[in-house]
Scaffold this motif. Structure first.
Motif, short mmCIF file in Angstrom:
data_model
loop_
_atom_site.label_atom_id
_atom_site.label_comp_id
_atom_site.label_asym_id
_atom_site.label_seq_id
_atom_site.Cartn_x
_atom_site.Cartn_y
_atom_site.Cartn_z
N ASN A 119 10.80 -7.99 -14.79
CA ASN A 119 10.71 -9.10 -13.86
C ASN A 119 10.60 -8.61 -12.41
N LEU A 120 11.31 -7.53 -12.07
CA LEU A 120 11.24 -7.00 -10.71
C LEU A 120 9.82 -6.52 -10.40
N ALA A 121 9.12 -5.97 -11.36
CA ALA A 121 7.73 -5.53 -11.16
C ALA A 121 6.84 -6.72 -10.79
N GLU A 122 7.00 -7.81 -11.50
CA GLU A 122 6.19 -9.00 -11.22
C GLU A 122 6.52 -9.60 -9.86
N ILE A 123 7.80 -9.58 -9.48
CA ILE A 123 8.22 -10.08 -8.17
C ILE A 123 7.63 -9.20 -7.07
N CYS A 124 7.68 -7.88 -7.25
CA CYS A 124 7.11 -6.98 -6.26
C CYS A 124 5.62 -7.24 -6.07
N LYS A 125 4.90 -7.41 -7.17
CA LYS A 125 3.46 -7.67 -7.09
C LYS A 125 3.17 -8.97 -6.35
N SER A 126 3.96 -10.01 -6.60
CA SER A 126 3.66 -11.32 -6.00
C SER A 126 4.15 -11.46 -4.56
N HIS A 127 5.17 -10.70 -4.15
CA HIS A 127 5.76 -10.91 -2.83
C HIS A 127 5.55 -9.77 -1.83
N LEU A 128 5.14 -8.59 -2.29
CA LEU A 128 4.99 -7.46 -1.38
C LEU A 128 3.53 -7.19 -1.07
N SER A 129 3.29 -6.71 0.14
CA SER A 129 1.94 -6.28 0.53
C SER A 129 2.05 -5.16 1.55
N LYS A 130 0.97 -4.43 1.68
CA LYS A 130 0.90 -3.29 2.58
C LYS A 130 1.44 -3.65 3.97
N SER A 131 2.18 -2.74 4.57
CA SER A 131 2.74 -2.81 5.92
C SER A 131 4.01 -3.65 6.03
N GLN A 132 4.49 -4.26 4.95
CA GLN A 132 5.75 -5.00 5.01
C GLN A 132 6.92 -4.03 5.01
N GLN A 133 8.00 -4.45 5.65
CA GLN A 133 9.23 -3.66 5.62
C GLN A 133 10.05 -4.12 4.42
N VAL A 134 10.65 -3.16 3.71
CA VAL A 134 11.35 -3.47 2.47
C VAL A 134 12.54 -2.52 2.28
N TYR A 135 13.58 -3.05 1.65
CA TYR A 135 14.73 -2.26 1.21
C TYR A 135 14.56 -2.09 -0.30
N VAL A 136 14.67 -0.85 -0.78
CA VAL A 136 14.58 -0.59 -2.21
C VAL A 136 15.78 0.26 -2.61
N GLU A 137 16.40 -0.12 -3.71
CA GLU A 137 17.53 0.63 -4.25
C GLU A 137 17.24 0.96 -5.70
N GLY A 138 17.61 2.17 -6.10
CA GLY A 138 17.39 2.57 -7.48
C GLY A 138 17.86 4.00 -7.71
N ARG A 139 17.14 4.71 -8.59
CA ARG A 139 17.49 6.09 -8.93
C ARG A 139 16.24 6.96 -8.89
N LEU A 140 16.43 8.25 -8.68
CA LEU A 140 15.31 9.18 -8.71
C LEU A 140 15.08 9.65 -10.14
N GLN A 141 13.80 9.77 -10.48
CA GLN A 141 13.43 10.26 -11.80
C GLN A 141 12.19 11.14 -11.64
N THR A 142 12.22 12.31 -12.23
CA THR A 142 11.07 13.21 -12.21
C THR A 142 10.46 13.25 -13.59
N ARG A 143 9.17 13.05 -13.65
CA ARG A 143 8.47 13.15 -14.94
C ARG A 143 7.39 14.22 -14.83
N GLY A 144 7.09 14.82 -15.94
CA GLY A 144 6.10 15.88 -15.96
C GLY A 144 5.04 15.62 -17.01
N TRP A 145 3.85 16.18 -16.79
CA TRP A 145 2.77 16.07 -17.74
C TRP A 145 1.85 17.27 -17.58
N GLU A 146 1.03 17.47 -18.58
CA GLU A 146 0.08 18.57 -18.57
C GLU A 146 -1.32 17.98 -18.54
#
Length: 130
Positions: free
Chosen positions: A61-88
């Motif tokens: 649901n947060l993904a859909e909210i971000c898509k509908s309410h956010l746009s380039k150059s807006q100021q935003v607060y984001v909270e979460g966790r860091l995750q590193t993924r790898g691929w070849e």
């Protein structure tokens, strides 16, 4: 085993509009970039600025909210966790990407024009938490 903590909080400016995709199972995922800047005065009195870019991923649901309410150059607060993924890649080269996996987002500052919302009166000069 000792417990750990992986928590990130940033306030910054969107570098691009969020991109929304869906997993094969139909789960929405949005990705966007956020720039944070800091300024300081060096020991020789020169003013310096440094910008750090964060790759942000939001699910469900947060993904859909971000898509509908956010746009380039807006100021935003984001909270979460860091995750590193790898691929070849196809050449066998290993790549890594560190992302901020969002679990909370708050719109700050200026937002898109009122006509982008269903009822502009509901969005009168307040910050929005999702």
């Amino acid at each position: 085993m000792a417990r750990g903590l992986n928590k990130v909080m940033i306030i910054g400016t969107l570098g691009r509009d969020p991109e929304l995709r869906y997993t094969p199972s139909g789960r929405p995922v949005a990705s966007f970039s956020v720039a944070t800047s800091r300024t300081w005065t060096s020991s020789d009195g020169e003013r310096r600025e440094e910008t750090e870019w964060f790759n942000v991923v939001a699910w469900g649901n947060l993904a859909e909210i971000c898509k509908s309410h956010l746009s380039k150059s807006q100021q935003v607060y984001v909270e979460g966790r860091l995750q590193t993924r790898g691929w070849e890649d196809e050449n066998g080269t290993r790549h890594y990407r560190t992302e901020l996996v969002a679990n909370e987002m708050i719109l700050l500052g200026e937002r898109r024009a009122a006509h982008d919302y269903d009822d502009a009166d509901d969005y009168d000069n307040e910050d929005y938490a999702f």
